[in-house]
Each structure stands twice: as structure tokens, then as C-alpha cells.
Write an enzyme that holds these catalytic residues in place. Structure first.
Site, short mmCIF file in Angstrom:
data_model
loop_
_atom_site.label_atom_id
_atom_site.label_comp_id
_atom_site.label_asym_id
_atom_site.label_seq_id
_atom_site.Cartn_x
_atom_site.Cartn_y
_atom_site.Cartn_z
N ASP A 1 5.25 1.72 8.27
CA ASP A 1 4.64 0.54 7.65
C ASP A 1 4.43 -0.58 8.67
OD1 ASP A 1 4.66 1.72 5.18
OD2 ASP A 1 6.33 0.55 4.39
N ARG B 1 -3.30 4.25 8.48
CA ARG B 1 -3.41 3.69 7.13
C ARG B 1 -3.91 2.25 7.30
NH1 ARG B 1 2.11 3.84 4.27
NH2 ARG B 1 1.44 5.96 3.79
N ARG C 1 5.75 -9.67 -2.98
CA ARG C 1 4.45 -9.53 -2.32
C ARG C 1 3.39 -9.02 -3.31
NH1 ARG C 1 7.84 -8.00 1.96
NH2 ARG C 1 7.57 -5.76 1.65
N HIS D 1 -7.03 -1.28 -3.23
CA HIS D 1 -7.43 -1.12 -4.63
C HIS D 1 -8.79 -1.75 -4.86
CE1 HIS D 1 -3.06 -1.64 -4.14
NE2 HIS D 1 -3.05 -0.51 -4.80
N LYS E 1 -5.14 -4.42 3.97
CA LYS E 1 -5.58 -5.79 4.28
C LYS E 1 -4.46 -6.59 4.94
CE LYS E 1 -9.14 -6.12 0.74
NZ LYS E 1 -9.66 -6.85 -0.43
N GLY E 2 -3.22 -6.40 4.47
CA GLY E 2 -2.08 -7.16 5.02
C GLY E 2 -1.47 -8.02 3.94
N ALA E 3 -0.12 -8.01 3.87
CA ALA E 3 0.56 -8.61 2.72
C ALA E 3 1.51 -9.74 3.06
CB ALA E 3 1.32 -7.51 1.98
N ALA F 1 2.35 -11.93 -5.36
CA ALA F 1 1.52 -12.87 -4.59
C ALA F 1 0.08 -12.38 -4.47
CB ALA F 1 2.11 -13.05 -3.19
N GLU F 2 -0.11 -11.08 -4.56
CA GLU F 2 -1.44 -10.51 -4.33
C GLU F 2 -2.43 -10.83 -5.43
OE1 GLU F 2 0.01 -6.87 -1.83
OE2 GLU F 2 -0.61 -6.38 -3.85
N GLN G 1 -3.07 -3.73 9.81
CA GLN G 1 -3.40 -4.77 8.82
C GLN G 1 -4.69 -5.48 9.24
OE1 GLN G 1 0.32 -6.18 10.07
NE2 GLN G 1 1.22 -6.28 8.01
#
Ligand code: FDA
Length: 321
Positions: A150, A198, A302, A241, A201-203, A305-306, A179
Site C-alpha cells: 500500500d 495499483r 479515510r 470507484h 487517487k490518494g487518501a 472523509a472521501e 497515488q
């Protein structure tokens, strides 16, 4: 992504031990956590994985935990992964046909956070995380499972990519996450486009000098990175998504002559289940990132927050009565 002030505030809260204690004590929290997390135990994770595999989806299991500053806890995480991989090897026998093959697109994968393996330890953290990850990669190989590392906050990116490069000498199929919101990532994609990547976008909450802040900028960066990966020789894992990114991936795949077996989509457990099924039905590979374990707080925050809808859902559940 949630815009404005809310998202940074939620991401700051994701790192607050005090708020964690409060959120954990709230009676309604568990039900919401269950939407995103497969349970506390390995048995619950495997039970959640089984119907996903039966529906033709692939899985990447993540034992939750991050930012460890205790060597004992890092060792316990490694031990946990080794037990999980051994349990997965047994469960694997339940699945047949080409799904059991150890290929970049095999059905079973584990995802690792290097900060849970000791990367943040003040002395020798980098080396300890490397050794721990190597131990897990060897066990994964024996269990016919893939591994992807990750991506965490930007202060860890150099160390993480250097560990990935080193491990790939022995484990060439090791995947890693990039990311798109980080300004460096296009260059990282150019360098790593020949491998399993993978792309998300980045979290995390990142400063403006290293990461795009506006949603439109992040989306454009994602598309540029996706184009690079699709044009490369590796195996792109399209982790999103977002319908716009999903359409673009299909378009770029056509343009670069990739068929549905040459890349995969990935989504998080509990998010867009209908879309996951639709993509599988359309002949695409789809992997579900399946987290479990009792260290769910940072991951859960997280996810809140998205998306404003997740947050509203959470706040409503906190109302008494
Ligand atoms: P985003 O949140 O920008 O939403 C865009 C659009 O997608 C929405 O407007 C909506 O149309 C649709 N959408 C999104 N969520 C939806 C929902 N719940 N229901 C319906 N529609 C929805 N991050 C990180 O920093 N390091 C990592 O290692 C990883 N790993 C990772 C693995 C996998 C498999 C995934 C899918 C994601 C990650 N992430 C991650 C998280 C990632 O960086 C990102 O924060 C989330 O995926 C959210 O971004 P999206 O691209 O999904 O769309």
C-alpha cells in the site's frame, strides 16, 4: 472526494488517538465500520472473502494497522500475516480451475502497509520493514498468493518504493500502489510502468507543495498516470470507484491493444457492489480490497472523509434516539 474544510479535518481526525477513543465508544460505530471492514478476525475475513470469490471477484486482504512504533507490534503483524496466508492456502483448495493459478491476476492477494511492519521505527525502520515484508512475500509465494504494498503518506514514498525495488529482485510480481494526487507520481509511473501497479487517487492529507489539492487536478493526474501505465509493459490495477476513471481505463485499454485479461479493476469492500458485479459480468477482472482487524480507525475515517454521503450517514447515526 469531500471538498472544502471537511476532508482535511476528517483526515486530521484519522490520526487523533483521543478522537479514536471517543469514536470507538459510540454504540452506533460498529454497524458503520462493518460496512467497510470484514470483521475483527481472520475467520471473519475468510468468511467475507468466500462469496466474493464465488461471484468471480478476486480479493486482496489487508490486516488493518499502521504507524507502528513498537517492534513487538510489528512482529505480531508479521506473525498474523503468516497465519492468514497459511489459512488462505487451505481455503484455496476450495476454488478450482484457472482461478488457483499464481499469476499476476490470481484470485488471492494480500496488501501490506509498511508502517505496520516497522517502517516508522526510529532505529532501522526501513531495514526492519524490508525484512518483514520479505518474510511475508516468501510465505505468500508458498501460499500461491500475490502481494501488493500500500501507499501511505508522502513522507514514506521514497522508502516504500526503495523497498519494493529491492524486493522485486526476489519477488518480481510484487505490486505497489501509486497515488495520482502526488506530483511525483507521473514520473514514478514512467519508471514503474513495466510492473504490477495499483493506481489510486490518494487518501491522505498532503501539503500543496507535494500533492494536487483540487479534485479536478487529481482526476486529470489520475488520467495521465493511467495512460502511462496502460501504454507500458506491466499490469495496471485500476483502483477507483469513479465512473469517469473506469470508462477511461476501458478506452485506454482499447487504444493500447490490451484485452480484459491485461489489466484489472479494483474497488474497496462495501463500495459500489453493483458496479463490481457489473464489471465482472462484462468480462473484466475485478479485485476487492478486503480489510479486517480491530485497528480499523484510520482506515474507517479515510473512507468517511472521501464521501460526504458516508459522513452524513455517520453523523446521523450519532444522533441520540
Ligand atoms: P472519488 O472518491 O474521487 O469519487 C469519484 C466518483 O466515484 C464519485 O463522484 C462517485 O461518482 C463515485 N463513487 C465513489 N465512491 C462511491 C460510492 N461509495 N458509491 C457510489 N459512487 C461512488 N489510497 C491511498 O492513499 N493508499 C492506498 O494504498 C490505497 N489503496 C487503495 C486500494 C484500492 C483497491 C482502492 C479502490 C482504493 C485505495 N485507496 C488508497 C483509496 C483511494 O486513494 C481513494 O481515496 C478512494 O478510492 C476514493 O477515490 P475514487 O477514485 O474511488 O473516487
Amino acid at each position: 472526494m469531500t471538498n472544502g474544510l471537511l476532508r482535511p479535518a476528517m483526515l486530521a481526525a484519522a490520526r487523533s488517538a483521543r478522537l479514536e477513543r471517543t469514536v470507538r465508544r459510540m454504540p452506533s460505530t460498529r454497524r458503520l465500520v462493518d460496512r467497510f471492514v470484514a470483521g475483527d478476525t481472520e475467520e471473519q475475513a475468510i468468511a467475507a472473502a468466500t462469496p466474493l470469490l464465488e461471484s468471480g471477484r478476486r480479493i486482496s486482504i489487508d490486516y488493518l494497522g499502521e504507524d507502528t512504533t513498537d517492534i513487538g507490534q510489528a512482529r505480531a503483524t508479521v506473525k498474523h500475516y503468516l497465519e492468514l496466508l497459511s489459512a488462505l492456502a487451505h481455503a484455496q483448495a476450495a476454488f478450482s480451475g484457472d482461478q488457483t493459478a499464481v499469476t499476476p491476476a490470481g484470485p488471492l492477494e494480500v496488501s501490506l502497509k509498511l508502517s505496520a511492519l516497522g517502517q516508522a521505527l526510529p532505529r532501522d525502520g526501513h531495514r526492519i520493514a524490508l525484512d518483514h515484508a520479505a518474510e511475508i512475500c516468501a510465505a505468500a509465494q508458498a501460499a500461491a498468493a500475490m502481494v501488493t504494498i500500500d501507499a501511505e503518506d508522502h513522507t514514506t514514498t521514497d522508502s516504500t518504493l526503495s523497498i519494493v525495488r529491492e524486493l522485486r529482485g526476489e519477488f518480481p510480481d510484487l505490486g505497489t500502489v501509486l497515488q495520482a494526487y502526488l506530483k511525483r507520481t507521473e514520473a514514478d509511473c514512467q519508471e514503474l510502468a513495466g510492473s504490477r501497479i495499483r493506481l489510486c487517487k490518494g487518501a491522505y492529507r498532503e501539503p500543496a507543495d507535494v500533492a494536487y489539492q483540487r479534485r479536478a487536478e487529481v482526476d486529470e493526474a489520475y488520467l495521465r498516470c493511467l495512460r502511462i501505465l496502460m501504454a507500458g509493459e506491466g499490469y495496471p490495477m485500476v483502483a477507483t470507484h469513479d465512473p469517469r476513471m473506469i470508462d477511461a481505463a476501458q478506452r485506454y485499454a482499447r487504444e493500447t491493444g490490451r484485452d480484459t485479461g491485461d489489466f484489472e479493476f479494483q474497488m474497496l469492500h462495501g463500495i459500489r457492489d453493483d458496479e463490481q458485479r457489473r464489471l465482472v459480468k462484462a468480462g473484466h477482472r475485478l479485485r476487492v480490497y478486503l480489510p479486517y482487524g480491530d485497528q480499523w480507525y484510520g482506515y474507517f475515517m479515510r473512507r468517511l472523509a472521501e464521501r460526504p454521503a458516508n459522513l452524513v450517514f455517520f453523523l446521523r447515526a450519532l444522533r441520540p434516539g
